[in-house]
Write a protein that holds these residues in place. Structure first.
Motif, short mmCIF file in Angstrom:
data_model
loop_
_atom_site.label_atom_id
_atom_site.label_comp_id
_atom_site.label_asym_id
_atom_site.label_seq_id
_atom_site.Cartn_x
_atom_site.Cartn_y
_atom_site.Cartn_z
N GLN A 7 -68.90 103.30 -108.11
CA GLN A 7 -69.72 103.79 -106.86
C GLN A 7 -69.79 105.32 -106.92
OE1 GLN A 7 -67.05 101.81 -103.71
NE2 GLN A 7 -69.12 101.60 -102.81
N LEU A 8 -68.81 106.02 -107.21
CA LEU A 8 -68.58 107.49 -107.33
C LEU A 8 -69.76 108.02 -108.51
CD1 LEU A 8 -64.87 108.26 -106.58
CD2 LEU A 8 -66.93 108.51 -104.81
N GLU A 9 -69.66 107.23 -109.76
CA GLU A 9 -70.59 107.86 -110.66
C GLU A 9 -72.06 107.44 -110.30
OE1 GLU A 9 -71.14 106.37 -115.48
OE2 GLU A 9 -69.97 105.12 -114.19
N ARG A 10 -72.38 106.37 -109.43
CA ARG A 10 -73.45 106.08 -108.99
C ARG A 10 -73.85 107.06 -108.04
NH1 ARG A 10 -75.64 103.24 -105.23
NH2 ARG A 10 -73.45 102.13 -104.55
N LEU A 11 -72.97 107.94 -107.40
CA LEU A 11 -73.50 108.82 -106.37
C LEU A 11 -72.79 110.16 -106.52
CD1 LEU A 11 -72.39 106.53 -103.67
CD2 LEU A 11 -74.70 107.05 -104.03
N PRO A 12 -73.21 110.79 -107.68
CA PRO A 12 -72.44 112.12 -108.00
C PRO A 12 -72.55 113.27 -107.18
CG PRO A 12 -74.74 111.80 -109.18
CD PRO A 12 -74.65 110.70 -108.59
N GLY A 13 -73.53 112.94 -106.28
CA GLY A 13 -73.55 114.31 -105.08
C GLY A 13 -72.52 114.26 -103.93
N ILE A 14 -71.78 112.89 -104.08
CA ILE A 14 -70.85 112.93 -102.93
C ILE A 14 -69.76 113.82 -103.04
CG2 ILE A 14 -69.32 111.44 -101.76
CD1 ILE A 14 -72.01 110.96 -100.94
N ARG A 15 -69.13 114.71 -102.07
CA ARG A 15 -68.07 115.44 -102.33
C ARG A 15 -66.91 115.16 -101.21
NH1 ARG A 15 -69.97 116.64 -106.18
NH2 ARG A 15 -67.86 115.71 -106.68
N LEU A 16 -67.26 114.36 -100.30
CA LEU A 16 -66.33 113.82 -99.18
C LEU A 16 -66.52 112.13 -98.98
CD1 LEU A 16 -63.81 114.01 -96.96
CD2 LEU A 16 -65.83 114.31 -95.51
N VAL A 17 -65.58 111.34 -99.01
CA VAL A 17 -65.42 109.97 -98.58
C VAL A 17 -64.52 109.85 -97.39
CG1 VAL A 17 -65.11 107.67 -99.16
CG2 VAL A 17 -66.42 109.01 -100.97
N ALA A 18 -65.11 109.63 -96.44
CA ALA A 18 -64.18 109.33 -94.96
C ALA A 18 -64.04 107.73 -94.85
CB ALA A 18 -64.93 110.12 -93.78
N SER A 19 -62.53 107.35 -94.91
CA SER A 19 -62.39 106.05 -95.00
C SER A 19 -61.58 105.63 -93.63
CB SER A 19 -61.37 105.63 -95.97
OG SER A 19 -61.05 104.38 -96.05
N GLN A 20 -62.14 104.78 -92.88
CA GLN A 20 -61.29 104.35 -91.73
C GLN A 20 -60.11 103.49 -92.19
OE1 GLN A 20 -63.19 101.97 -87.93
NE2 GLN A 20 -62.17 100.49 -89.23
N GLY A 21 -58.94 104.01 -92.00
CA GLY A 21 -57.87 103.00 -92.20
C GLY A 21 -56.64 103.80 -92.58
N THR A 22 -55.46 103.16 -92.64
CA THR A 22 -54.42 103.81 -93.43
C THR A 22 -54.10 103.63 -94.82
OG1 THR A 22 -52.85 102.16 -92.64
CG2 THR A 22 -53.07 103.87 -91.27
N GLY A 23 -54.67 102.17 -95.14
CA GLY A 23 -54.49 101.85 -96.63
C GLY A 23 -55.36 102.63 -97.45
N LEU A 24 -54.54 103.02 -98.69
CA LEU A 24 -55.26 103.39 -99.81
C LEU A 24 -55.58 102.61 -101.25
CD1 LEU A 24 -53.30 107.02 -99.43
CD2 LEU A 24 -55.83 106.34 -98.69
N GLU A 25 -54.88 101.34 -101.10
CA GLU A 25 -54.83 100.81 -102.24
C GLU A 25 -56.15 100.28 -102.91
OE1 GLU A 25 -54.33 97.56 -99.08
OE2 GLU A 25 -53.59 99.62 -99.33
N LYS A 26 -57.13 100.30 -102.04
CA LYS A 26 -58.36 99.73 -102.54
C LYS A 26 -59.34 101.02 -102.59
CE LYS A 26 -58.62 95.18 -100.60
NZ LYS A 26 -59.63 94.38 -99.70
#
Length: 309
Positions: A54-73
């Protein structure tokens, strides 16, 4: 500051979407279709995750905000390599998840959901409810002694229950004894509560042997991740009476959980809702809005990808 666009990488709850829409333009991510020019911020959830592809397809992204505490995914290493910050929402759901764990413990041991069905079916009078299991002065074992595990332990101790815990490392500052082996903790406990993070380190750590050690009067509660349990072994233990009952908020497949659970009277099923309270939803939304604002303004915020490269 100019109104900015957020790229939604997955479906998000309606309340979060409405809050974002007050401040930002929202665009759904469509693989194969490039996002609008200048999009720097994407949104995901702990359950949907984030991949290197996903990040490779979206090279302009500088921040991803994730809802939740889990980081494993969330691929934190990939984010760090690409210079992408990862905001998430720890702490805000701790107390409500701990409350839910205690609620599931009582519901499973005292047959609360089963009693409700019993009354609604008109069986009270012609029949007598089967006895439930008392929790007074019983022992609870907690696997995982992070923020949520400690909040569960405080509640259980306040109820007059004995508390012990399992984790990879002892924490001498805690007042509850550490048990190095999960099977030994289960054998010494009347209730086993899972509060560990997901991921390869905890995958199916609760297996048939652990459930057998918990025993035929034992209660199993999971507010962690469905992946921490060998689910076929759990279903077999419930069907065969290897354990007495279970209270589950998470499953190996969500929302399409194994249909065999639905036929069991001795399991209380919740729809991954331990953190869904009015108060926690407000706190999560405020945290995400605050982290995104901090990123835009160049202020510090908790970045899960920092140092993960």
């Amino acid at each position: 500051m100019a109104r900015e666009t957020l790229l939604l990488l997955c479906p998000i709850p309606a309340d979060l979407r409405a809050a974002f829409a007050q401040h930002y333009d929202l665009v759904e991510d469509k693989p194969g279709t490039p996002p609008p020019d200048g999009v720097r911020i994407a949104v995901t959830t702990a359950m949907a995750g984030l991949t290197d592809a996903q990040l490779e397809r979206l090279p302009g992204i500088r921040l991803v905000a994730s809802q939740g505490t889990g980081l494993e995914k969330l691929d934190l290493s990939a984010a760090a390599r690409r210079g992408v910050a990862i905001a998430f929402t720890p702490d805000v759901m701790t107390e409500d998840v701990a409350d839910a764990a205690i609620g599931l413990m009582y519901a499973a041991a005292r047959r609360i959901a089963q009693a409700d069905r019993f009354v609604r079916a008109g069986r009270w009078g012609p029949e007598r409810m089967a006895p439930s299991i008392s929790l007074h002065r019983k022992k609870v074992g907690i696997s995982g002694m992070g923020r949520i595990g400690q909040a569960i332990a405080r509640r259980a101790a306040g109820l007059g229950m004995g508390v012990a815990w399992h984790g990879p490392r002892a924490k001498p500052d805690l007042p509850w004894p550490h048990v190095p082996a999960l099977r030994d903790l289960a054998a010494a406990s009347d209730v086993l509560i899972m509060a560990v993070p997901g991921g390869s380190d905890t995958d199916r750590m609760v297996d048939a042997a652990v459930l057998e050690a918990l025993g035929p009067r034992g209660i199993f509660v999971n507010v962690a991740r469905g992946s921490v349990v060998d689910e076929p072994a759990l279903i077999a233990a419930l069907e065969q009476g290897t354990i007495a009952a279970a209270g589950l908020d998470v499953y190996a497949r969500e929302p399409a959980l194994d249909p065999r659970f639905l036929a069991l009277e001795n399991v209380v099923l919740a729809p991954h809702s331990a953190s869904i309270t009015y108060e926690t939803r407000q706190a999560i939304i405020a945290r995400m809005l605050g982290d995104i604002a901090a990123f835009r303004e160049g202020r510090e915020f908790l970045d899960a990808a920092a140092g993960a490269g």
